[in-house]
Design an enzyme around this catalytic site. Structure first.
Site, PDB file in Angstrom:
ATOM      1  CG  ASP A   1      -3.012   8.736  -3.099  1.00  0.00           C
ATOM      2  OD1 ASP A   1      -2.722   9.811  -3.341  1.00  0.00           O
ATOM      3  OD2 ASP A   1      -3.720   6.893  -3.171  1.00  0.00           O
TER       4      ASP A   1
ATOM      5  N   GLY B   1       0.688  -1.456   0.043  1.00  0.00           N
ATOM      6  CA  GLY B   1      -0.417  -0.168   0.254  1.00  0.00           C
ATOM      7  C   GLY B   1       0.525   1.104   0.198  1.00  0.00           C
TER       8      GLY B   1
ATOM      9  CB  ALA C   1       3.767   5.712  -7.622  1.00  0.00           C
TER      10      ALA C   1
ATOM     11  N   GLY D   1       0.824   2.979  -2.567  1.00  0.00           N
ATOM     12  CA  GLY D   1       0.910   4.295  -3.222  1.00  0.00           C
ATOM     13  C   GLY D   1       0.858   3.995  -5.216  1.00  0.00           C
ATOM     14  CB  SER D   2       1.546   0.316  -7.228  1.00  0.00           C
ATOM     15  OG  SER D   2       0.202  -0.335  -6.214  1.00  0.00           O
ATOM     16  CB  SER D   3      -3.011   3.114  -7.619  1.00  0.00           C
ATOM     17  OG  SER D   3      -3.083   1.878  -7.883  1.00  0.00           O
TER      18      SER D   3
END
Ligand code: MEV
Length: 489
Positions: free
Chosen positions: A153, A106, A112, A108-110
């Site tokens: 994020d 979690g 980023a 924050g890959s989405s």
């Protein structure tokens, strides 16, 4: 082609309340999402994202945002759709993403990857976006897909560092903090942010006054923590984290596993500990003095957690550059008197540091002007068009020496030049004291691919036309240089 990267994030204080208009404090972490983006001749969208199991995904640009979109492709595809709505392009794009961090944590890959995509599209197609414009289009993308979320994020991925943030980017205030004495523990349980946000929304519906009071109390401690961070009073910030954790418990978003790790860290002498993010599992964070850090890490592991090695305060989205950021440039006053020597990085992030640069306009025997398209790995003006050759004057060099070196490095040519003029030029990021030269050569040139993507001779008329029709987007310095040389109006 362009390569960009953006950091992940960690919520320090204020989660959930920040979804409802209150502030939070978050930090960017040094595990990065990376994207390589290239133009395609055909109007297609192609995506390769091995970390989220997307392979050989392809559709016509006219179809993006439509039909069944694989989960792993959503953020980049909708980011592209939102970008195209504002900035139509010719041809298509191919995106390849890869991640340094597990999407489990979690971090924050989405967000980023959304930010990487928007940054790369803007650089590749010469669309100048401010950080706030980049935030707005990336945040819209995240909301289009998730429906709810504060956007902190997205801000972490763009601005980097540690920052105070209010819902939707109403306030994004960088906090000047060197290093946080932070430890991150992972519960091993993957949590779903959307479900937890919904859970809190339901609680709020049932008991609006109580939940509102909790949010207000969280907002108060976030404001105090901001002040205490400035003062370096980590012990008090730790205490405020403990209070924050109590409120999160009341909101029902903590879990047994989180509580076990938090209590182990506290017993090992931490200043404070809390869950970080949506809760329900995922990560917890701890503030601890340096002499307690090993004991706290041990305690987290003994309690069944995994310690994740991350550094906070990471740099925001950036073009992955081949330029050496520590190279020393010559800083001068308005009359070109030497004041100081500062790094490339400093000179490119502080407009008050006027630094010496050189440029040359090379004509061929027909009077055409040689233009260069700057490589996508340049730290400034990547993918934009410049004059024939340009560069910085390094510590210990004179203007003309610097130019002769640049001509060899960028174009592979040693030629004589004549000085035209000296002027100060500023863009949004930097201020240069530039000396402009001219010379005549038909080549042959051997452009250095790290510096130059393309070279082209254009007559002054062709040049003016291509600039007017935006086929050629010039750097600010190139625009002023061509005006000073009487080539552009
Ligand atoms: C999730 O990491 C943090 C939340 O506050 C959601 C958000 O701010 O978007 C729960």
């Amino acid at each position: 082609m362009i390569k960009v990267s953006a950091p992940g994030k960690l919520m320090l204080l204020g989660e959930h309340a920040v979804v409802y208009g209150y502030p939070c404090i978050a930090t960017a972490v040094d595990q990065r999402m990376k994207a390589t983006v290239a133009r395609l001749e055909e109007p297609d969208f192609e995506l390769e994202a091995a970390d989220v199991d997307v392979h050989g995904y392809k559709k016509p640009l006219a179809e993006i945002g439509k039909g069944d979109i694989p989960k792993g492709a959503k953020f980049v595809e909708i980011a592209l759709q939102n970008f195209l709505q504002k900035y139509p392009i010719k041809g298509g794009v191919r995106v390849e993403t890869s991640s340094e961090f597990s999407s489990l944590f979690g971090f924050g890959s989405s967000s980023a990857s959304t930010v990487c995509a928007i940054k790369a599209f803007s650089e590749l197609f010469g669309v100048k976006l401010s950080q706030k414009e980049m935030f707005d289009i990336s945040y819209k993308t995240v909301l289009d897909i998730q429906g709810k979320g504060s956007g902190f994020d997205v801000a972490a991925a763009i601005y980097g560092g540690t920052f105070y943030f209010v819902t939707g980017g109403k306030v994004i205030e960088p906090l000047e903090i060197k290093e946080l004495p932070l430890i991150v523990g992972y519960t091993g349980v993957k949590a779903d942010t959307t479900t937890l946000i919904k859970q809190v929304a339901e609680k709020k519906e049932k008991n609006p006054e109580k939940v509102e009071r909790i949010f207000q109390a969280i907002a108060k401690l976030v404001d105090e923590a901001k002040q205490k961070m400035f003062e370096g009073d980590w012990e008090r910030v730790g205490k405020l984290m403990d209070f924050n954790q109590e409120y999160l418990r009341d909101l029902g978003v903590s879990s047994e596993k989180l509580e076990a790790l938090i209590s182990a860290a506290k017993k090992a002498g931490a200043w404070g500990a809390k869950l970080s993010g949506a809760g329900g599992g995922d990560c917890m964070i701890v503030l601890a003095a340096s002499e307690r850090q090993d004991a706290v890490k041990d305690a987290i592991m003994k309690a069944g957690g995994q310690v994740i090695a991350v550094r906070s305060n990471a740099q925001g989205v950036r073009v992955e550059t081949t330029d050496d950021q520590s190279e020393l440039f010559i800083v001068v006053d308005k009359d070109d008197n030497v004041l100081d020597y500062r790094s490339r990085y400093d000179c490119h992030h502080d407009k008050t540091l006027i630094h010496r640069t050189v440029g040359a306009i090379v004509f061929d025997e027909k009077g055409r002007v040689l233009l260069q398209k700057r490589s996508s790995t340049k730290d400034m003006g990547a993918g934009l068009w410049g004059i024939s050759c340009a560069g910085h004057v390094r510590k210990g060099q004179e203007y003309e020496d610097a130019l002769r070196r640049e001509l060899v490095e960028e174009l592979g040519i040693d030629m004589s030049v004549e000085c035209l003029t000296k002027f100060i030029v500023a863009d949004e990021d930097e201020t240069e004291m530039s000396v402009l030269y001219k010379g005549i050569s038909n080549g042959p040139f051997t452009p250095n691919p790290e510096e130059v993507e393309q070279l082209e001779f254009l007559s002054p008329r062709e040049l003016a036309f291509k600039v007017a029709t935006r086929e050629v987007t010039l750097t600010k310095c190139a625009e002023v240089s061509l005006q000073k040389a009487g080539i552009l109006r």
